[in-house]
Motif scaffolding. Structure first.
Motif, PDB file in Angstrom:
ATOM      1  N   UNK A 178       0.818  -1.213   0.000  1.00  0.00           N
ATOM      2  CA  UNK A 178       0.000   0.000   0.000  1.00  0.00           C
ATOM      3  C   UNK A 178       0.859   1.274   0.000  1.00  0.00           C
ATOM      4  N   UNK A 179       1.983   1.251   0.721  1.00  0.00           N
ATOM      5  CA  UNK A 179       2.879   2.413   0.708  1.00  0.00           C
ATOM      6  C   UNK A 179       3.488   2.613  -0.680  1.00  0.00           C
ATOM      7  N   UNK A 180       3.872   1.526  -1.336  1.00  0.00           N
ATOM      8  CA  UNK A 180       4.453   1.621  -2.678  1.00  0.00           C
ATOM      9  C   UNK A 180       3.430   2.141  -3.677  1.00  0.00           C
ATOM     10  N   UNK A 181       2.182   1.701  -3.548  1.00  0.00           N
ATOM     11  CA  UNK A 181       1.115   2.200  -4.436  1.00  0.00           C
ATOM     12  C   UNK A 181       0.948   3.705  -4.230  1.00  0.00           C
ATOM     13  N   UNK A 182       0.861   4.124  -2.975  1.00  0.00           N
ATOM     14  CA  UNK A 182       0.700   5.557  -2.682  1.00  0.00           C
ATOM     15  C   UNK A 182       1.876   6.358  -3.225  1.00  0.00           C
ATOM     16  N   UNK A 183       3.090   5.871  -3.015  1.00  0.00           N
ATOM     17  CA  UNK A 183       4.273   6.576  -3.506  1.00  0.00           C
ATOM     18  C   UNK A 183       4.247   6.702  -5.023  1.00  0.00           C
ATOM     19  N   UNK A 184       3.888   5.631  -5.710  1.00  0.00           N
ATOM     20  CA  UNK A 184       3.827   5.664  -7.178  1.00  0.00           C
ATOM     21  C   UNK A 184       2.773   6.652  -7.658  1.00  0.00           C
ATOM     22  N   UNK A 206      -3.216 -17.510  -0.145  1.00  0.00           N
ATOM     23  CA  UNK A 206      -4.354 -17.734   0.738  1.00  0.00           C
ATOM     24  C   UNK A 206      -5.622 -17.642  -0.077  1.00  0.00           C
ATOM     25  N   UNK A 207      -6.623 -18.437   0.266  1.00  0.00           N
ATOM     26  CA  UNK A 207      -7.907 -18.365  -0.427  1.00  0.00           C
ATOM     27  C   UNK A 207      -8.501 -16.968  -0.247  1.00  0.00           C
ATOM     28  N   UNK A 208      -8.995 -16.387  -1.332  1.00  0.00           N
ATOM     29  CA  UNK A 208      -9.599 -15.060  -1.270  1.00  0.00           C
ATOM     30  C   UNK A 208      -8.600 -13.921  -1.210  1.00  0.00           C
ATOM     31  N   UNK A 209      -7.317 -14.236  -1.379  1.00  0.00           N
ATOM     32  CA  UNK A 209      -6.303 -13.192  -1.218  1.00  0.00           C
ATOM     33  C   UNK A 209      -6.318 -12.159  -2.345  1.00  0.00           C
ATOM     34  N   UNK A 210      -6.666 -12.564  -3.568  1.00  0.00           N
ATOM     35  CA  UNK A 210      -6.728 -11.583  -4.653  1.00  0.00           C
ATOM     36  C   UNK A 210      -7.810 -10.558  -4.370  1.00  0.00           C
ATOM     37  N   UNK A 224      -9.363  -5.040  -2.747  1.00  0.00           N
ATOM     38  CA  UNK A 224      -9.987  -4.068  -1.835  1.00  0.00           C
ATOM     39  C   UNK A 224      -8.955  -3.112  -1.244  1.00  0.00           C
ATOM     40  N   UNK A 225      -7.808  -3.639  -0.850  1.00  0.00           N
ATOM     41  CA  UNK A 225      -6.769  -2.788  -0.267  1.00  0.00           C
ATOM     42  C   UNK A 225      -6.241  -1.782  -1.288  1.00  0.00           C
ATOM     43  N   UNK A 226      -5.946  -2.242  -2.494  1.00  0.00           N
ATOM     44  CA  UNK A 226      -5.458  -1.336  -3.545  1.00  0.00           C
ATOM     45  C   UNK A 226      -6.520  -0.299  -3.886  1.00  0.00           C
ATOM     46  N   UNK A 274      -7.576  -3.413 -11.187  1.00  0.00           N
ATOM     47  CA  UNK A 274      -8.071  -4.596 -11.872  1.00  0.00           C
ATOM     48  C   UNK A 274      -7.918  -5.825 -10.991  1.00  0.00           C
ATOM     49  N   UNK A 275      -8.835  -6.771 -11.156  1.00  0.00           N
ATOM     50  CA  UNK A 275      -8.702  -8.051 -10.475  1.00  0.00           C
ATOM     51  C   UNK A 275      -7.747  -8.918 -11.277  1.00  0.00           C
ATOM     52  N   UNK A 276      -6.855  -9.594 -10.594  1.00  0.00           N
ATOM     53  CA  UNK A 276      -5.925 -10.501 -11.259  1.00  0.00           C
ATOM     54  C   UNK A 276      -6.601 -11.817 -11.577  1.00  0.00           C
ATOM     55  N   UNK A 277      -5.818 -12.877 -11.639  1.00  0.00           N
ATOM     56  CA  UNK A 277      -6.327 -14.207 -11.968  1.00  0.00           C
ATOM     57  C   UNK A 277      -7.381 -14.639 -10.955  1.00  0.00           C
TER      58      UNK A 277
END
Length: 90
Positions: free
Chosen positions: A28-34, A52-56, A61-63, A77-80
């Motif tokens: 999350x810090x890297x996303x904010x910095x970018x 982990x199941x449901x991790x994507x 949600x976090x991004x 975007x949602x990944x795989x």
């Protein structure tokens, strides 16, 4: 003291961020910095799994929360659909 500067369009770097944003605090810090770096032209953020199941979905949600808090219009975007699966085409 705040410094403001602009970067010419031809000097910006186009970036797509591929992240497991809910796994550890650094993403999350890297996303904010970018998103706050004028040199980067963030085109999209793709949420990924982290063993982990449901991790994507959690990473998505976090991004999305980081993007919303920064009032950005960068698409998240949602990944795989499953770990080890192919990511969506852009």
């Amino acid at each position: 003291m705040t410094f403001h500067f602009t970067v010419r369009d031809d000097k910006q770097i186009r970036v797509i961020i591929d992240t497991d944003a809910d796994c550890e605090a650094d993403d999350p810090f890297a996303i904010a910095q970018a998103l706050l770096t004028p040199k980067f032209m963030v085109k999209a953020i793709c949420a990924e799994h982290f063993n982990e199941a449901g991790s994507m979905e959690r990473s998505f949600r976090t991004a999305s929360t980081v993007v919303q808090l920064l009032n950005s219009d960068v698409p998240v975007l949602e990944g795989a659909a499953r770990a080890g699966g192919a990511a969506p085409r852009l």
